[in-house]
Design an enzyme around this catalytic site. Sequence first.
Site, PDB file in Angstrom:
ATOM      1  N   GLU A   1       0.811  -1.214   0.000  1.00 48.07           N
ATOM      2  CA  GLU A   1       0.000   0.000   0.000  1.00 48.07           C
ATOM      3  C   GLU A   1       0.847   1.266   0.000  1.00 48.07           C
ATOM      4  OE1 GLU A   1      -2.736   0.612   3.303  1.00 48.07           O
ATOM      5  OE2 GLU A   1      -3.689   2.250   2.187  1.00 48.07           O
TER       6      GLU A   1
ATOM      7  N   ASP B   1      -0.556  -5.163   2.973  1.00 46.28           N
ATOM      8  CA  ASP B   1      -0.908  -3.947   3.712  1.00 46.28           C
ATOM      9  C   ASP B   1      -0.162  -4.002   5.038  1.00 46.28           C
ATOM     10  OD1 ASP B   1      -1.911  -1.752   4.925  1.00 46.28           O
ATOM     11  OD2 ASP B   1      -4.004  -2.164   4.469  1.00 46.28           O
TER      12      ASP B   1
ATOM     13  N   ILE C   1      -0.157  -2.011   7.689  1.00 48.06           N
ATOM     14  CA  ILE C   1      -1.112  -1.854   8.794  1.00 48.06           C
ATOM     15  C   ILE C   1      -2.488  -1.661   8.168  1.00 48.06           C
ATOM     16  CG2 ILE C   1      -1.807  -0.583  10.848  1.00 48.06           C
ATOM     17  CD1 ILE C   1       1.029   0.352  11.238  1.00 48.06           C
ATOM     18  N   ASP C   2      -3.346  -2.626   8.354  1.00 44.51           N
ATOM     19  CA  ASP C   2      -4.724  -2.467   7.889  1.00 44.51           C
ATOM     20  C   ASP C   2      -5.558  -2.163   9.125  1.00 44.51           C
ATOM     21  OD1 ASP C   2      -6.803  -2.433   6.015  1.00 44.51           O
ATOM     22  OD2 ASP C   2      -7.422  -4.421   6.650  1.00 44.51           O
TER      23      ASP C   2
ATOM     24  N   THR D   1      -5.489   1.444  10.099  1.00 45.56           N
ATOM     25  CA  THR D   1      -4.625   2.516  10.631  1.00 45.56           C
ATOM     26  C   THR D   1      -5.403   3.466  11.547  1.00 45.56           C
ATOM     27  OG1 THR D   1      -3.251   2.358   8.669  1.00 45.56           O
ATOM     28  CG2 THR D   1      -3.026   4.358   9.954  1.00 45.56           C
TER      29      THR D   1
ATOM     30  N   ASP E   1      -5.855  -4.879   0.844  1.00 45.90           N
ATOM     31  CA  ASP E   1      -6.782  -5.030   1.971  1.00 45.90           C
ATOM     32  C   ASP E   1      -7.431  -6.412   1.968  1.00 45.90           C
ATOM     33  OD1 ASP E   1      -6.636  -2.307   3.012  1.00 45.90           O
ATOM     34  OD2 ASP E   1      -7.735  -1.687   1.221  1.00 45.90           O
TER      35      ASP E   1
END
Length: 304
Positions: free
Chosen positions: A71, A89, A91-92, A94, A242
Amino acid sequence: MADLNLQEIHDTLISVAHEAGRMMLEANPTDLDKGTKLNSVDIVTEADKAVEALVSSRLSSAYPTFAFVGEETYKPGVQITAAPTFIVDPIDGTTNFVHGFPSACISLGLAVDRIPAVGVVYNPWRDELYTAIRGKGAFLTVGANWGVEGGKGRKSKLPLSKNPIPLGTLDQSLVSIEWGSQRDGVNYEVKTEVFKKLCAVKENGGAMVHSLRSLGSAALNICAVAAGQLDVYWEGGCWAWDVCAGWCILSEAGGIVASGNPGDWEPELDSRKYLAVRGAPSGQKELIEEFWGVIGDRRMEYET
Ligand code: IPD
Ligand code: CA
């Protein structure tokens, strides 16, 4: 795919997820990246970028010939090809990360021929690790880093329930949705109208779902559907990073993904509009058709 050692890739992704998880727990979530994205709710932190740098460096040294789509380094126009591609990703969730709400994860997928082949999703705040390899089932391991059961954690096959309630119609379903970061225009209108219709009483033309949930992370929403804790997840606007890992986990748990716009039973990985339904011996297609009926003539429009 035959010549790829998916088990070894899966094990590597788990070790990278655990390392990244430790980094996320130690990071300062209020350290925002000032070159923020779309608007004030489309947040990116220094940790998002640092975790992606770590993951990219680990994966490119372990698998130098594989493509990588992350991402934070994605450039508009880059396509996912048939080649083995890590789709990441860092950090999905955030927004949850920034607020200290413990529903965020790292999402590590491998797609081959543009189809998810390995998925690893790890929420370090809850020490919950969702994993799957295509054709080999999906699992949730809880507490491996907390020393549960000799440091191995408690590993369960997905879906979790041995005796799940049958998948029913929408008025028997717990549905997860997300607001996303785009808060105007046709997509926002479609979403809010559908949310309203999903909840409304039948006398007023609604579907009267049990309720709506938002975990704030597409990957964790899909994993909860795979676990059988949610019946349906509907979203437009999210990206391949995601959903890639979660999609593999959901498919291996017997769930299916159709398009978030009516009519397409086999959406592309990067189509940005998804409708996921949990595993069940029957009723999945009927539930998707009922959901598409709620959407009616409306259509979400996201650029791919
Ligand atoms: C977002 C989350 C959110 C979803 C958005 C995603 P991020 O990812 O998954 O739940 O609604 O579509 O972009 O920004 O936390 O990586
Ligand atoms: Ca992210």
